[in-house]
Write a protein that holds these residues in place. Sequence first.
Motif, PDB file in Angstrom:
ATOM      1  N   THR A 129       8.212  -1.000 -15.287  1.00 26.13           N
ATOM      2  CA  THR A 129       7.869  -0.265 -14.654  1.00 26.13           C
ATOM      3  C   THR A 129       7.568   0.172 -12.531  1.00 26.13           C
ATOM      4  O   THR A 129       7.658  -1.322 -12.214  1.00 26.13           O
ATOM      5  CB  THR A 129       6.244   0.473 -14.719  1.00 26.13           C
ATOM      6  OG1 THR A 129       5.868   0.249 -16.079  1.00 26.13           O
ATOM      7  CG2 THR A 129       5.091   1.060 -14.072  1.00 26.13           C
ATOM      8  N   GLU A 130       8.275   1.108 -12.348  1.00 27.54           N
ATOM      9  CA  GLU A 130       8.289   1.209 -10.838  1.00 27.54           C
ATOM     10  C   GLU A 130       7.249   0.127  -9.998  1.00 27.54           C
ATOM     11  O   GLU A 130       5.341   0.542 -10.883  1.00 27.54           O
ATOM     12  CB  GLU A 130       8.616   2.830  -9.947  1.00 27.54           C
ATOM     13  CG  GLU A 130       9.729   2.908 -10.145  1.00 27.54           C
ATOM     14  CD  GLU A 130       9.809   4.025  -9.147  1.00 27.54           C
ATOM     15  OE1 GLU A 130       9.087   4.257  -8.028  1.00 27.54           O
ATOM     16  OE2 GLU A 130      10.458   5.125  -9.552  1.00 27.54           O
ATOM     17  N   LEU A 131       6.803   0.229  -9.040  1.00 27.52           N
ATOM     18  CA  LEU A 131       5.178  -0.695  -8.412  1.00 27.52           C
ATOM     19  C   LEU A 131       4.362   0.468  -7.982  1.00 27.52           C
ATOM     20  O   LEU A 131       3.396   0.551  -8.267  1.00 27.52           O
ATOM     21  CB  LEU A 131       5.721  -1.458  -7.199  1.00 27.52           C
ATOM     22  CG  LEU A 131       6.251  -3.077  -7.218  1.00 27.52           C
ATOM     23  CD1 LEU A 131       6.701  -3.692  -6.268  1.00 27.52           C
ATOM     24  CD2 LEU A 131       4.996  -3.715  -8.352  1.00 27.52           C
ATOM     25  N   SER A 132       4.800   1.564  -7.908  1.00 28.09           N
ATOM     26  CA  SER A 132       4.535   2.320  -7.123  1.00 28.09           C
ATOM     27  C   SER A 132       3.619   3.420  -8.234  1.00 28.09           C
ATOM     28  O   SER A 132       2.493   3.775  -8.530  1.00 28.09           O
ATOM     29  CB  SER A 132       5.195   3.669  -6.656  1.00 28.09           C
ATOM     30  OG  SER A 132       6.727   4.240  -7.142  1.00 28.09           O
ATOM     31  N   LEU A 133       3.815   2.799  -9.463  1.00 30.34           N
ATOM     32  CA  LEU A 133       2.914   4.337 -10.647  1.00 30.34           C
ATOM     33  C   LEU A 133       2.680   2.639 -11.162  1.00 30.34           C
ATOM     34  O   LEU A 133       1.692   2.842 -12.223  1.00 30.34           O
ATOM     35  CB  LEU A 133       4.557   4.427 -11.713  1.00 30.34           C
ATOM     36  CG  LEU A 133       4.996   5.781 -11.200  1.00 30.34           C
ATOM     37  CD1 LEU A 133       6.177   6.159 -12.310  1.00 30.34           C
ATOM     38  CD2 LEU A 133       4.633   6.491 -10.523  1.00 30.34           C
ATOM     39  N   ILE A 134       2.474   1.240 -11.025  1.00 30.38           N
ATOM     40  CA  ILE A 134       1.374   0.208 -11.661  1.00 30.38           C
ATOM     41  C   ILE A 134      -0.206   0.849 -11.017  1.00 30.38           C
ATOM     42  O   ILE A 134       0.155   0.490  -9.421  1.00 30.38           O
ATOM     43  CB  ILE A 134       1.495  -0.486 -11.391  1.00 30.38           C
ATOM     44  CG1 ILE A 134       3.121  -0.841 -12.163  1.00 30.38           C
ATOM     45  CG2 ILE A 134       0.959  -1.825 -12.441  1.00 30.38           C
ATOM     46  CD1 ILE A 134       3.662  -2.371 -12.099  1.00 30.38           C
ATOM     47  N   ARG A 135      -1.135   0.249 -11.446  1.00 32.32           N
ATOM     48  CA  ARG A 135      -2.746   0.269 -11.152  1.00 32.32           C
ATOM     49  C   ARG A 135      -3.626  -0.598 -11.598  1.00 32.32           C
ATOM     50  O   ARG A 135      -3.465  -0.278 -12.793  1.00 32.32           O
ATOM     51  CB  ARG A 135      -3.756   1.154 -11.269  1.00 32.32           C
ATOM     52  CG  ARG A 135      -3.118   2.477 -10.129  1.00 32.32           C
ATOM     53  CD  ARG A 135      -3.022   3.345  -8.734  1.00 32.32           C
ATOM     54  NE  ARG A 135      -2.506   4.280  -7.924  1.00 32.32           N
ATOM     55  CZ  ARG A 135      -1.601   3.581  -7.462  1.00 32.32           C
ATOM     56  NH1 ARG A 135      -0.147   3.828  -8.163  1.00 32.32           N
ATOM     57  NH2 ARG A 135      -0.948   5.421  -6.879  1.00 32.32           N
ATOM     58  N   ASN A 136      -4.131  -2.035 -10.649  1.00 25.72           N
ATOM     59  CA  ASN A 136      -4.747  -3.376 -10.991  1.00 25.72           C
ATOM     60  C   ASN A 136      -6.341  -3.013 -10.601  1.00 25.72           C
ATOM     61  O   ASN A 136      -6.191  -3.166  -9.481  1.00 25.72           O
ATOM     62  CB  ASN A 136      -3.508  -4.395 -10.997  1.00 25.72           C
ATOM     63  CG  ASN A 136      -3.365  -4.456 -11.478  1.00 25.72           C
ATOM     64  OD1 ASN A 136      -2.070  -4.244 -12.356  1.00 25.72           O
ATOM     65  ND2 ASN A 136      -1.849  -4.942 -10.994  1.00 25.72           N
ATOM     66  N   PHE A 137      -6.963  -3.248 -11.375  1.00 24.87           N
ATOM     67  CA  PHE A 137      -8.380  -2.250 -11.111  1.00 24.87           C
ATOM     68  C   PHE A 137      -9.398  -2.972 -12.340  1.00 24.87           C
ATOM     69  O   PHE A 137      -9.245  -2.864 -13.943  1.00 24.87           O
ATOM     70  CB  PHE A 137      -8.819  -0.811 -10.839  1.00 24.87           C
ATOM     71  CG  PHE A 137      -8.728  -0.736 -12.711  1.00 24.87           C
ATOM     72  CD1 PHE A 137      -9.831   0.254 -13.404  1.00 24.87           C
ATOM     73  CD2 PHE A 137      -7.660   0.437 -13.101  1.00 24.87           C
ATOM     74  CE1 PHE A 137      -9.914   0.906 -14.274  1.00 24.87           C
ATOM     75  CE2 PHE A 137      -7.941   1.400 -14.198  1.00 24.87           C
ATOM     76  CZ  PHE A 137      -8.865   1.063 -14.806  1.00 24.87           C
TER      77      PHE A 137
ATOM     78  N   ALA B 198      -8.994 -11.424  -7.688  1.00 25.80           N
ATOM     79  CA  ALA B 198      -7.991 -11.481  -7.395  1.00 25.80           C
ATOM     80  C   ALA B 198      -6.290 -11.109  -7.880  1.00 25.80           C
ATOM     81  O   ALA B 198      -5.163 -11.341  -7.437  1.00 25.80           O
ATOM     82  CB  ALA B 198      -7.563 -13.194  -7.316  1.00 25.80           C
ATOM     83  N   ALA B 199      -6.553 -10.787  -9.714  1.00 28.95           N
ATOM     84  CA  ALA B 199      -5.419 -10.028 -10.017  1.00 28.95           C
ATOM     85  C   ALA B 199      -5.633  -8.533  -9.715  1.00 28.95           C
ATOM     86  O   ALA B 199      -4.467  -8.154 -10.288  1.00 28.95           O
ATOM     87  CB  ALA B 199      -5.086 -10.371 -11.612  1.00 28.95           C
ATOM     88  N   CYS B 200      -6.473  -8.375  -9.646  1.00 24.10           N
ATOM     89  CA  CYS B 200      -6.176  -6.632  -8.770  1.00 24.10           C
ATOM     90  C   CYS B 200      -6.290  -5.897  -7.623  1.00 24.10           C
ATOM     91  O   CYS B 200      -6.790  -6.674  -6.319  1.00 24.10           O
ATOM     92  CB  CYS B 200      -7.599  -5.919 -10.211  1.00 24.10           C
ATOM     93  SG  CYS B 200      -7.901  -6.215 -10.952  1.00 24.10           S
TER      94      CYS B 200
ATOM     95  N   PRO C  32       0.384  -1.813  -6.616  1.00 28.36           N
ATOM     96  CA  PRO C  32       0.561  -3.857  -5.767  1.00 28.36           C
ATOM     97  C   PRO C  32       1.927  -3.759  -4.995  1.00 28.36           C
ATOM     98  O   PRO C  32       2.736  -3.567  -5.439  1.00 28.36           O
ATOM     99  CB  PRO C  32       0.051  -3.955  -7.282  1.00 28.36           C
ATOM    100  CG  PRO C  32       1.108  -2.947  -8.463  1.00 28.36           C
ATOM    101  CD  PRO C  32       0.655  -1.988  -7.724  1.00 28.36           C
ATOM    102  N   GLN C  33       1.395  -5.197  -5.135  1.00 29.79           N
ATOM    103  CA  GLN C  33       2.635  -5.345  -3.874  1.00 29.79           C
ATOM    104  C   GLN C  33       3.460  -6.537  -4.246  1.00 29.79           C
ATOM    105  O   GLN C  33       3.304  -6.987  -5.070  1.00 29.79           O
ATOM    106  CB  GLN C  33       2.230  -5.870  -2.303  1.00 29.79           C
ATOM    107  CG  GLN C  33       1.476  -5.259  -1.694  1.00 29.79           C
ATOM    108  CD  GLN C  33       2.092  -3.951  -1.241  1.00 29.79           C
ATOM    109  OE1 GLN C  33       3.260  -3.926  -0.135  1.00 29.79           O
ATOM    110  NE2 GLN C  33       1.557  -3.557  -1.435  1.00 29.79           N
ATOM    111  N   GLY C  34       5.265  -6.534  -4.221  1.00 33.92           N
ATOM    112  CA  GLY C  34       5.962  -7.912  -4.780  1.00 33.92           C
ATOM    113  C   GLY C  34       7.045  -7.602  -5.302  1.00 33.92           C
ATOM    114  O   GLY C  34       7.678  -6.425  -4.471  1.00 33.92           O
TER     115      GLY C  34
ATOM    116  N   VAL D 191       1.596 -11.105 -12.488  1.00 33.11           N
ATOM    117  CA  VAL D 191       3.072 -11.594 -11.478  1.00 33.11           C
ATOM    118  C   VAL D 191       3.087 -10.844 -10.629  1.00 33.11           C
ATOM    119  O   VAL D 191       2.580  -9.729 -10.098  1.00 33.11           O
ATOM    120  CB  VAL D 191       4.073 -10.939 -12.817  1.00 33.11           C
ATOM    121  CG1 VAL D 191       5.400 -11.259 -12.115  1.00 33.11           C
ATOM    122  CG2 VAL D 191       4.293 -11.798 -14.602  1.00 33.11           C
ATOM    123  N   MET D 192       3.385 -12.080  -9.580  1.00 34.17           N
ATOM    124  CA  MET D 192       2.953 -11.345  -7.896  1.00 34.17           C
ATOM    125  C   MET D 192       4.134 -11.303  -7.801  1.00 34.17           C
ATOM    126  O   MET D 192       4.773 -10.223  -7.062  1.00 34.17           O
ATOM    127  CB  MET D 192       2.576 -12.224  -6.862  1.00 34.17           C
ATOM    128  CG  MET D 192       1.313 -13.407  -7.916  1.00 34.17           C
ATOM    129  SD  MET D 192      -0.584 -12.088  -7.129  1.00 34.17           S
ATOM    130  CE  MET D 192      -1.818 -12.170  -8.174  1.00 34.17           C
TER     131      MET D 192
END
Length: 600
Positions: free
Chosen positions: A2-10, A96-98, A186-188, A215-216
């Motif tokens: 998945t593209e980074l711009s389409l991921i949301r961690n919350f 910290a993972a979000c 997220p950044q990575g 995964v960072m």
Amino acid sequence: MTELSLIRNFSIIAHIDHGKSTLADRLIQVTGGMTERELKEQVLDNMDIERERGITIKAQTVRLDYTASDGKTYELNLMDTPGHVDFAYEVSRSLAACEGALLVVDAAQGVEAQTLANVYQSIEHDHEIVPVINKIDLPAAEPEKVKAEIEEVIGLDASDAVMTSAKSGIGIEEVLEAIVQRIPPPQGDRDKPLKAMLVDSWYDPYLGVVILVRVMDGVMKKGQQIKFMQGGTVHLVDRVGCMRPKIEQLPELGPGEIGFITAQIKEVEQAKVGDTITLAKGGATEALPGYKEVQSVVFCGLFPVDAADFEKLRESIGKLRLNDASFTFEMENSAALGFGFRCGFLGLLHLEIIQERLTREYDLDLITTAPSVVYRLTMTDGSTQELHNPADMPDPVKIDTMEEPWIKATIYTPDEHLGSILKLCQDRRGIQLDLTYVGGRAQVVYELPLNEVVFDFYDRLKSISRGYASFDYEQIGLREGDLVMMNILVNNEPVDALSMVVHRSQADPRGRALCERLKDLIPRHMFKIPIQAAIGAKVIARETISAMRKDVTAKCYGGDISRKKKLLEKQKEGKKRMREYGNVSIPQEAFIAALRMGDE
């Protein structure tokens, strides 16, 4: 991938009972994570205790696919975190993972103590926080007042808070849109060496230890040799996947993604929460910040009521330890209670949960000794040692100073209960730091010795506030105190299971109460039994159980008084001898009741 711009961690932050698990259920349902048939209440709470008490004990994660109003499909990773203070470190790793958090507040109850503690943690991680006001369909709901409270107490702008009722399904689409629009991606970097954070781990009877990772940088896939940077162990990844909430295998986990791996690890202890995972060869050189060893705070002894159950208890504790590496145990032998284990826990709720799971899942009857904390002793020769069990107390002459752990407690209470709560804190040697008003409620901040809180503080707080006060605490280190070891002697024999470390000012009332309690609980014998509370050689409280008396003079009718005297003297001699050699049997119920002191 998945593209980074389409991921949301919350993650979802809320106080107990504000509707966190129900909201998670609705999000799963709306995004099609589960069919109507598979759905049950509190999907992410696996344990019976979690369902019954309405609390979350283990953090759970689920991946949802949501097609937003802009037509793109987003990958949402939801982390359902525990709300209770005992699991604060787990919560900090999950946060910290979000990149963001939903702050769920009950429209009828407003902001509570645990909400605050976790929100401040979230702010420290630079999260984008989306306020969600839940239960707006309740008759007592006051959403506008709650908005004002969020702004006043936490300092967050709540003007665009999302109004929902998770139970009725109102406003769920709005929550999903807010997640997509307001929480940053997220950044990575995919090309950097692998760096992933170990967020949680649990034991699966078929797969071994399952590890939840965020995964960072880099990519994680099957067949890689990975290394735990803090643990120093190397493992081979044999499965990569995510939870939807059912397990689904994936070819790889890319940067910014949250998922699970299995790597033929046999014990949860090797997979420490907060550790950094990298490649065994050519991996990252620096670990992620924030890792710390989990320390047990509260200790108590667990003994089987029936001594024959000891092996069963050993086996059960071993199995529980597979799933929860945060509690520790070692064998202990008590003269009064026989063989058992000395266990260390993260806090009182943790102790209660482990005890309840042992009773329920493994069908054990247990006696728990009074919980105690870890004291640090400085000896006269300059050395220091930790005291986990009051029975191991060295000779007081050799001790120079004793230090005990202190906490900073925040209590929220309706105004009418404030007086009795302040009295409770003063009685427990509390130092008041702050008292402010928020709406119609008072916020009290106290410094308290953990020893006093462990005993029965929470129960007393709930009973005097009729359940309305909420309580949260953080540890603030050790302080020197005038602490003494109080022993309980029954028939001049010390009972090790009832010995405790107390503050000198509390020793007299506590010793007196314990002696009175034991007097009612220990059955009468043929001889007099003294029950004493003592500090060293000084007895500070005493009760006497009178002897059962046989009327030896019943057969004397008239005659000289000396006949009666002779018989009574003979009886007196016999009783004296009996007392010297007689054993006092203390029934198990007496231990259980004495150790539950202060519950009324």
